[in-house]
Scaffold this motif. Structure first.
Motif, PDB file in Angstrom:
ATOM      1  N   LEU A  59      -7.344 118.454  -7.870  1.00  0.00           N
ATOM      2  CA  LEU A  59      -6.065 117.644  -7.816  1.00  0.00           C
ATOM      3  C   LEU A  59      -5.641 117.452  -6.479  1.00  0.00           C
ATOM      4  O   LEU A  59      -5.380 116.577  -5.947  1.00  0.00           O
ATOM      5  CB  LEU A  59      -5.171 117.948  -8.975  1.00  0.00           C
ATOM      6  CG  LEU A  59      -5.213 117.680 -10.285  1.00  0.00           C
ATOM      7  CD1 LEU A  59      -4.146 118.056 -11.189  1.00  0.00           C
ATOM      8  CD2 LEU A  59      -5.547 116.229 -10.399  1.00  0.00           C
ATOM      9  N   PHE A  60      -5.506 118.836  -5.733  1.00  0.00           N
ATOM     10  CA  PHE A  60      -4.934 118.994  -4.398  1.00  0.00           C
ATOM     11  C   PHE A  60      -5.755 118.016  -3.394  1.00  0.00           C
ATOM     12  O   PHE A  60      -5.266 117.268  -2.583  1.00  0.00           O
ATOM     13  CB  PHE A  60      -4.696 120.359  -4.225  1.00  0.00           C
ATOM     14  CG  PHE A  60      -3.867 120.632  -2.967  1.00  0.00           C
ATOM     15  CD1 PHE A  60      -2.340 120.730  -2.949  1.00  0.00           C
ATOM     16  CD2 PHE A  60      -4.270 120.792  -1.450  1.00  0.00           C
ATOM     17  CE1 PHE A  60      -1.564 120.971  -1.849  1.00  0.00           C
ATOM     18  CE2 PHE A  60      -3.576 120.812  -0.887  1.00  0.00           C
ATOM     19  CZ  PHE A  60      -2.344 121.106  -0.845  1.00  0.00           C
ATOM     20  N   GLU A 110       2.975 113.094  -3.984  1.00  0.00           N
ATOM     21  CA  GLU A 110       3.583 113.724  -5.303  1.00  0.00           C
ATOM     22  C   GLU A 110       2.397 114.460  -6.012  1.00  0.00           C
ATOM     23  O   GLU A 110       2.762 115.262  -6.626  1.00  0.00           O
ATOM     24  CB  GLU A 110       4.180 112.648  -5.973  1.00  0.00           C
ATOM     25  CG  GLU A 110       5.371 112.075  -5.547  1.00  0.00           C
ATOM     26  CD  GLU A 110       6.473 113.133  -5.226  1.00  0.00           C
ATOM     27  OE1 GLU A 110       6.599 113.737  -6.247  1.00  0.00           O
ATOM     28  OE2 GLU A 110       7.100 113.374  -4.126  1.00  0.00           O
ATOM     29  N   LEU A 111       1.377 113.862  -5.900  1.00  0.00           N
ATOM     30  CA  LEU A 111       0.239 114.469  -6.640  1.00  0.00           C
ATOM     31  C   LEU A 111      -0.215 115.785  -6.125  1.00  0.00           C
ATOM     32  O   LEU A 111      -0.433 116.782  -7.002  1.00  0.00           O
ATOM     33  CB  LEU A 111      -1.187 113.367  -6.391  1.00  0.00           C
ATOM     34  CG  LEU A 111      -2.260 113.465  -7.462  1.00  0.00           C
ATOM     35  CD1 LEU A 111      -1.744 113.270  -8.844  1.00  0.00           C
ATOM     36  CD2 LEU A 111      -3.402 112.841  -7.054  1.00  0.00           C
ATOM     37  N   MET A 112      -0.166 116.013  -4.943  1.00  0.00           N
ATOM     38  CA  MET A 112      -0.327 117.167  -4.379  1.00  0.00           C
ATOM     39  C   MET A 112       0.559 118.181  -4.725  1.00  0.00           C
ATOM     40  O   MET A 112       0.173 119.505  -5.256  1.00  0.00           O
ATOM     41  CB  MET A 112      -0.491 117.183  -2.506  1.00  0.00           C
ATOM     42  CG  MET A 112      -1.596 116.356  -2.420  1.00  0.00           C
ATOM     43  SD  MET A 112      -1.455 116.086  -0.331  1.00  0.00           S
ATOM     44  CE  MET A 112      -1.853 117.422   0.436  1.00  0.00           C
ATOM     45  N   LEU A 113       1.870 118.036  -4.702  1.00  0.00           N
ATOM     46  CA  LEU A 113       2.924 118.860  -5.063  1.00  0.00           C
ATOM     47  C   LEU A 113       2.924 119.244  -6.397  1.00  0.00           C
ATOM     48  O   LEU A 113       2.859 120.347  -6.940  1.00  0.00           O
ATOM     49  CB  LEU A 113       4.323 118.027  -4.974  1.00  0.00           C
ATOM     50  CG  LEU A 113       4.992 118.030  -3.579  1.00  0.00           C
ATOM     51  CD1 LEU A 113       6.116 117.093  -3.635  1.00  0.00           C
ATOM     52  CD2 LEU A 113       5.495 119.514  -3.070  1.00  0.00           C
ATOM     53  N   ASN A 114       2.372 118.181  -7.350  1.00  0.00           N
ATOM     54  CA  ASN A 114       1.965 118.441  -8.656  1.00  0.00           C
ATOM     55  C   ASN A 114       0.853 119.550  -9.136  1.00  0.00           C
ATOM     56  O   ASN A 114       0.912 120.305  -9.914  1.00  0.00           O
ATOM     57  CB  ASN A 114       2.059 117.317  -9.523  1.00  0.00           C
ATOM     58  CG  ASN A 114       2.308 117.149 -10.943  1.00  0.00           C
ATOM     59  OD1 ASN A 114       3.552 117.504 -11.013  1.00  0.00           O
ATOM     60  ND2 ASN A 114       1.464 116.995 -11.836  1.00  0.00           N
ATOM     61  N   ALA A 115      -0.019 119.245  -8.072  1.00  0.00           N
ATOM     62  CA  ALA A 115      -1.407 120.303  -8.224  1.00  0.00           C
ATOM     63  C   ALA A 115      -0.799 121.746  -7.882  1.00  0.00           C
ATOM     64  O   ALA A 115      -0.985 122.546  -8.479  1.00  0.00           O
ATOM     65  CB  ALA A 115      -2.245 119.889  -7.384  1.00  0.00           C
TER      66      ALA A 115
END
Lengths: 183, 96
Positions: free
Chosen positions: B10-11, B32-37
């Motif tokens: 995901l990152f 945001e996707l990277m933070l979530n990963a």
């Protein structure tokens, strides 16, 4: 690797692909909401129930809805249409992404988990609260993050403030002249 | 263990999106996707090691992401008011 792990992994990767590839910005934001909801379910399964609730309320409920507001406010839904000004970037970015994934997967594959980890008490607020508010644990970090949120709110308000009339570059400002005229 | 690999993928996907997207808002979505990963790997490590501090740090990441989104979207709106675009390819006045 259990059945539900595979299901959630497939859902997570599919929705993430939607976020990075969807042509319509609204579709990308909705994919991000789906991704966050699946992540929240995964958190609940990993004994992090309070973080799962926070994920749904703060991330999916507040942050992405803010994104949707801005996309619609700026009419940016179709903004990726038209020819690509940098066509050479795609393969380079793909190469960078694949190599980053390879390095990260290699890094996590070397991790050895201990055999019998301690119980997390479900990650309920009763378990997290003492950690968060003990001065020798995370209390000062909580205070600093609260202050950071305050500063960010003030900064966001100042950034989107309607533009004021700029003062003239030379000469005194009106209130200075009034003060000077006073005996 | 599966989730560690998923969070790595995901990152990387988020990094790919942040590099290829052309609108500032969509670059932001990828970040945001990277933070979530990163959050997902924190929670998984917390479960695997039996230590709750990973979940506390994940809460901090969520709070800081909220602050970052407030400032970032404010910047995007301010730029759009002045330039009538949020395409990152046209915002190049600081390029040397």
């Amino acid at each position: 690797m259990s059945f539900w792990e595979v299901v959630s992994a497939v859902l997570l990767l599919a929705t993430a692909l939607g976020v990075v590839r969807a042509q319509n910005a609204v579709h990308a934001a909705l994919s991000l909401i789906a991704n966050f909801l699946v992540v929240a379910a995964v958190y609940a399964g990993l004994e992090a129930r309070f973080v799962a609730m926070t994920q749904v309320i703060v991330y999916a409920g507040a942050i992405v809805v803010l994104f949707l507001f801005v996309i619609m406010l700026l009419s940016a839904a179709r903004s990726e249409a038209g020819p690509d000004p940098l066509p050479g970037l795609q393969p380079l970015a793909l190469l960078g992404g694949v190599s980053l994934a390879a390095v990260l997967v290699y890094a996590v594959s070397r991790f050895q988990a201990p055999a019998n980890p301690a119980s997390l008490q479900g990650g309920l607020p009763q378990a997290l609260g003492p950690l968060l508010y003990q001065p020798e644990r995370w209390m000062y970090a909580v205070l600093l993050v609260g202050f950071l949120l305050l500063v960010a709110t003030v900064a966001a308000m100042l950034l989107v403030e309607p533009e004021r009339i700029a003062p003239p570059l030379s000469g005194k400002r009106p209130q200075d002249q009034q003060e000077g005229a006073r005996p | 263990m599966t989730y560690l690999v998923v969070s790595a993928l995901l990152f990387a996907l988020g990094a790919y999106g942040a590099l290829t997207r052309r609108t500032a808002i969509l670059v932001f979505l990828s970040v945001e996707l990277m933070l979530n990963a990163a959050n997902l790997s924190l929670i998984t490590f917390s479960r695997l090691l039996g230590v709750l501090d990973g979940q506390v740090v994940a809460l901090f990441v969520i709070a800081i992401a909220a602050a970052e989104v407030a400032v970032g979207l404010g910047l995007i709106i301010a730029i759009f008011r002045r330039r009538e675009t949020t395409s990152v390819d046209e915002l190049r006045s600081l390029r040397g």
